[in-house]
Design an enzyme around this catalytic site. Sequence first.
Site, PDB file in Angstrom:
ATOM      1  N   LYS A   9       0.818  -1.213   0.000  1.00  0.00           N
ATOM      2  CA  LYS A   9       0.000   0.000   0.000  1.00  0.00           C
ATOM      3  C   LYS A   9       0.860   1.275   0.000  1.00  0.00           C
ATOM      4  O   LYS A   9       2.082   1.212   0.192  1.00  0.00           O
ATOM      5  CB  LYS A   9      -0.937  -0.046   1.219  1.00  0.00           C
ATOM      6  CG  LYS A   9      -1.943  -1.214   1.170  1.00  0.00           C
ATOM      7  CD  LYS A   9      -2.932  -1.179   2.342  1.00  0.00           C
ATOM      8  CE  LYS A   9      -3.934  -2.329   2.257  1.00  0.00           C
ATOM      9  NZ  LYS A   9      -4.945  -2.258   3.343  1.00  0.00           N
ATOM     10  N   TYR A  49     -12.381  -2.153  -3.701  1.00  0.00           N
ATOM     11  CA  TYR A  49     -12.908  -2.220  -2.328  1.00  0.00           C
ATOM     12  C   TYR A  49     -14.435  -2.099  -2.274  1.00  0.00           C
ATOM     13  O   TYR A  49     -14.985  -1.769  -1.228  1.00  0.00           O
ATOM     14  CB  TYR A  49     -12.253  -1.139  -1.465  1.00  0.00           C
ATOM     15  CG  TYR A  49     -10.875  -1.534  -0.951  1.00  0.00           C
ATOM     16  CD1 TYR A  49     -10.700  -2.658  -0.138  1.00  0.00           C
ATOM     17  CD2 TYR A  49      -9.758  -0.777  -1.252  1.00  0.00           C
ATOM     18  CE1 TYR A  49      -9.451  -3.014   0.338  1.00  0.00           C
ATOM     19  CE2 TYR A  49      -8.498  -1.135  -0.768  1.00  0.00           C
ATOM     20  CZ  TYR A  49      -8.352  -2.257   0.020  1.00  0.00           C
ATOM     21  OH  TYR A  49      -7.115  -2.613   0.508  1.00  0.00           O
ATOM     22  N   PHE A  57     -15.463   3.756   6.922  1.00  0.00           N
ATOM     23  CA  PHE A  57     -14.093   4.114   6.544  1.00  0.00           C
ATOM     24  C   PHE A  57     -13.840   4.042   5.039  1.00  0.00           C
ATOM     25  O   PHE A  57     -12.712   4.240   4.587  1.00  0.00           O
ATOM     26  CB  PHE A  57     -13.083   3.234   7.289  1.00  0.00           C
ATOM     27  CG  PHE A  57     -13.265   1.750   7.075  1.00  0.00           C
ATOM     28  CD1 PHE A  57     -12.771   1.129   5.936  1.00  0.00           C
ATOM     29  CD2 PHE A  57     -13.922   0.977   8.027  1.00  0.00           C
ATOM     30  CE1 PHE A  57     -12.942  -0.230   5.736  1.00  0.00           C
ATOM     31  CE2 PHE A  57     -14.083  -0.394   7.836  1.00  0.00           C
ATOM     32  CZ  PHE A  57     -13.596  -0.997   6.683  1.00  0.00           C
ATOM     33  N   ARG A  85      -2.035 -14.385   4.501  1.00  0.00           N
ATOM     34  CA  ARG A  85      -2.824 -13.733   5.558  1.00  0.00           C
ATOM     35  C   ARG A  85      -2.098 -13.866   6.905  1.00  0.00           C
ATOM     36  O   ARG A  85      -2.100 -12.947   7.725  1.00  0.00           O
ATOM     37  CB  ARG A  85      -4.222 -14.366   5.659  1.00  0.00           C
ATOM     38  CG  ARG A  85      -5.080 -14.224   4.418  1.00  0.00           C
ATOM     39  CD  ARG A  85      -5.673 -12.864   4.212  1.00  0.00           C
ATOM     40  NE  ARG A  85      -6.623 -12.466   5.233  1.00  0.00           N
ATOM     41  CZ  ARG A  85      -7.332 -11.340   5.187  1.00  0.00           C
ATOM     42  NH1 ARG A  85      -7.207 -10.512   4.157  1.00  0.00           N
ATOM     43  NH2 ARG A  85      -8.167 -11.033   6.145  1.00  0.00           N
ATOM     44  N   THR A  91      -5.555  -7.210  10.762  1.00  0.00           N
ATOM     45  CA  THR A  91      -5.852  -5.931  10.094  1.00  0.00           C
ATOM     46  C   THR A  91      -5.349  -4.745  10.913  1.00  0.00           C
ATOM     47  O   THR A  91      -4.760  -3.808  10.386  1.00  0.00           O
ATOM     48  CB  THR A  91      -7.380  -5.793   9.886  1.00  0.00           C
ATOM     49  OG1 THR A  91      -7.853  -6.965   9.222  1.00  0.00           O
ATOM     50  CG2 THR A  91      -7.721  -4.565   9.061  1.00  0.00           C
ATOM     51  N   ARG A 102       2.470  -6.551   9.386  1.00  0.00           N
ATOM     52  CA  ARG A 102       1.774  -5.411   9.992  1.00  0.00           C
ATOM     53  C   ARG A 102       2.322  -5.067  11.373  1.00  0.00           C
ATOM     54  O   ARG A 102       2.417  -3.892  11.737  1.00  0.00           O
ATOM     55  CB  ARG A 102       0.266  -5.664  10.002  1.00  0.00           C
ATOM     56  CG  ARG A 102      -0.351  -5.491   8.614  1.00  0.00           C
ATOM     57  CD  ARG A 102      -1.723  -6.069   8.516  1.00  0.00           C
ATOM     58  NE  ARG A 102      -2.409  -5.692   7.262  1.00  0.00           N
ATOM     59  CZ  ARG A 102      -3.529  -6.258   6.855  1.00  0.00           C
ATOM     60  NH1 ARG A 102      -4.105  -7.208   7.573  1.00  0.00           N
ATOM     61  NH2 ARG A 102      -4.085  -5.871   5.722  1.00  0.00           N
ATOM     62  N   ASN A 112      -2.113   0.103   6.810  1.00  0.00           N
ATOM     63  CA  ASN A 112      -1.577  -1.163   7.315  1.00  0.00           C
ATOM     64  C   ASN A 112      -0.738  -1.940   6.302  1.00  0.00           C
ATOM     65  O   ASN A 112      -0.657  -3.161   6.350  1.00  0.00           O
ATOM     66  CB  ASN A 112      -2.703  -2.008   7.915  1.00  0.00           C
ATOM     67  CG  ASN A 112      -3.783  -2.334   6.914  1.00  0.00           C
ATOM     68  OD1 ASN A 112      -3.671  -1.992   5.740  1.00  0.00           O
ATOM     69  ND2 ASN A 112      -4.821  -3.020   7.354  1.00  0.00           N
ATOM     70  N   HIS A 115      -2.194  -5.543   1.471  1.00  0.00           N
ATOM     71  CA  HIS A 115      -3.476  -6.221   1.257  1.00  0.00           C
ATOM     72  C   HIS A 115      -3.175  -7.639   0.829  1.00  0.00           C
ATOM     73  O   HIS A 115      -2.212  -7.869   0.087  1.00  0.00           O
ATOM     74  CB  HIS A 115      -4.295  -5.551   0.144  1.00  0.00           C
ATOM     75  CG  HIS A 115      -5.360  -6.453  -0.418  1.00  0.00           C
ATOM     76  ND1 HIS A 115      -6.574  -6.612   0.198  1.00  0.00           N
ATOM     77  CD2 HIS A 115      -5.363  -7.314  -1.475  1.00  0.00           C
ATOM     78  CE1 HIS A 115      -7.279  -7.514  -0.486  1.00  0.00           C
ATOM     79  NE2 HIS A 115      -6.566  -7.950  -1.502  1.00  0.00           N
ATOM     80  N   GLU A 126      -9.336 -10.685  -8.083  1.00  0.00           N
ATOM     81  CA  GLU A 126      -8.450  -9.537  -7.854  1.00  0.00           C
ATOM     82  C   GLU A 126      -7.244  -9.560  -8.799  1.00  0.00           C
ATOM     83  O   GLU A 126      -6.848  -8.511  -9.326  1.00  0.00           O
ATOM     84  CB  GLU A 126      -8.000  -9.521  -6.393  1.00  0.00           C
ATOM     85  CG  GLU A 126      -9.165  -9.223  -5.438  1.00  0.00           C
ATOM     86  CD  GLU A 126      -8.816  -9.371  -3.966  1.00  0.00           C
ATOM     87  OE1 GLU A 126      -9.707  -9.183  -3.125  1.00  0.00           O
ATOM     88  OE2 GLU A 126      -7.646  -9.676  -3.646  1.00  0.00           O
TER      89      GLU A 126
HETATM   90  P1  ATP Z   1      -7.100  -6.101   3.231  1.00  0.00           P
HETATM   91  O1  ATP Z   1      -8.439  -6.353   2.594  1.00  0.00           O
HETATM   92  O2  ATP Z   1      -6.534  -4.729   2.903  1.00  0.00           O
HETATM   93  O3  ATP Z   1      -6.136  -7.202   2.979  1.00  0.00           O
HETATM   94  P2  ATP Z   1      -8.116  -7.053   5.715  1.00  0.00           P
HETATM   95  O4  ATP Z   1      -8.732  -8.129   4.895  1.00  0.00           O
HETATM   96  O5  ATP Z   1      -7.224  -7.446   6.855  1.00  0.00           O
HETATM   97  O6  ATP Z   1      -7.261  -6.069   4.808  1.00  0.00           O
HETATM   98  P3  ATP Z   1     -10.676  -5.721   5.659  1.00  0.00           P
HETATM   99  O7  ATP Z   1     -11.665  -5.935   6.713  1.00  0.00           O
HETATM  100  O8  ATP Z   1     -10.850  -6.388   4.319  1.00  0.00           O
HETATM  101  O9  ATP Z   1      -9.229  -6.077   6.262  1.00  0.00           O
HETATM  102  O10 ATP Z   1     -10.546  -4.158   5.446  1.00  0.00           O
HETATM  103  C1  ATP Z   1      -9.949  -3.638   4.270  1.00  0.00           C
HETATM  104  C2  ATP Z   1      -9.048  -2.476   4.620  1.00  0.00           C
HETATM  105  O11 ATP Z   1      -9.848  -1.399   5.097  1.00  0.00           O
HETATM  106  C3  ATP Z   1      -8.062  -2.740   5.757  1.00  0.00           C
HETATM  107  O12 ATP Z   1      -6.864  -3.345   5.347  1.00  0.00           O
HETATM  108  C4  ATP Z   1      -7.802  -1.331   6.265  1.00  0.00           C
HETATM  109  O13 ATP Z   1      -6.824  -0.686   5.458  1.00  0.00           O
HETATM  110  C5  ATP Z   1      -9.142  -0.661   6.062  1.00  0.00           C
HETATM  111  N1  ATP Z   1      -9.892  -0.692   7.320  1.00  0.00           N
HETATM  112  C6  ATP Z   1     -10.500  -1.747   7.877  1.00  0.00           C
HETATM  113  N2  ATP Z   1     -11.081  -1.421   9.045  1.00  0.00           N
HETATM  114  C7  ATP Z   1     -10.827  -0.099   9.220  1.00  0.00           C
HETATM  115  C8  ATP Z   1     -11.138   0.851  10.226  1.00  0.00           C
HETATM  116  N3  ATP Z   1     -11.844   0.514  11.297  1.00  0.00           N
HETATM  117  N4  ATP Z   1     -10.691   2.113  10.055  1.00  0.00           N
HETATM  118  C9  ATP Z   1      -9.979   2.485   8.978  1.00  0.00           C
HETATM  119  N5  ATP Z   1      -9.644   1.629   7.983  1.00  0.00           N
HETATM  120  C10 ATP Z   1     -10.050   0.363   8.104  1.00  0.00           C
HETATM  121 MG    MG Z   2      -9.885  -7.800   3.124  1.00  0.00          MG
END
Ligand code: ATP
Ligand code: MG
Length: 137
Positions: A9, A49, A57, A85, A91, A102, A112, A115, A126
């Site tokens: 990212k 997304y 968010f 993962r 996350t 992370r 973070n 992805h 994707e």
């Molecule tokens: P990713 O999809 O990026 O691999 P993830 O699967 O661990 O991460 P998701 O729940 O899919 O997490 O959320 C997607 C992304 O949205 C997160 O990686 C983070 O950057 C952002 N995100 C998630 N929760 C929050 C939050 N509470 N506040 C701000 N950003 C958030």
């Molecule tokens: Mg995700």
Amino acid sequence: TERTFSILKPDATKRNITGAVNAVIEKAALRIVGQRRIQMSRAQAETFYEIHKERPFFGELVTFMTSGPVVVQVLEGENAVARYREVMGATNPAQAAEGTIRKTFSESVGENTVHGSDSAENAKIEIAQFFEDGDIV
Ligand code: ATP
Ligand code: MG
């Protein structure tokens, strides 16, 4: 063997730590079989997304993902989706396990660093959004 989709990212490119993150990926026996540095458009980030579009968010997430270059990757290895993962960590970096990307590199849940696809099915979708078959070798 399996493939997963990864993004380093904008916080990773901004801090010049993409090589350090790739070292963790390779140490975990995941092969980087496709890799490209791009500037995501708003439309690309919104599509990518889409699943989160009702979340509070979402706007912040799209703004962040378009705030600078990202590195899109295809990773290959045994159980690549689950393995990556695991290597990424939770996350929220505050909850991520020791040694994960992370935990080591990320400053906040928003920024973070990485992805990774959450299923083999989503990985295919994707990967197809960012790579042609011939660019994965
Ligand atoms: P990713 O999809 O990026 O691999 P993830 O699967 O661990 O991460 P998701 O729940 O899919 O997490 O959320 C997607 C992304 O949205 C997160 O990686 C983070 O950057 C952002 N995100 C998630 N929760 C929050 C939050 N509470 N506040 C701000 N950003 C958030
Ligand atoms: Mg995700």
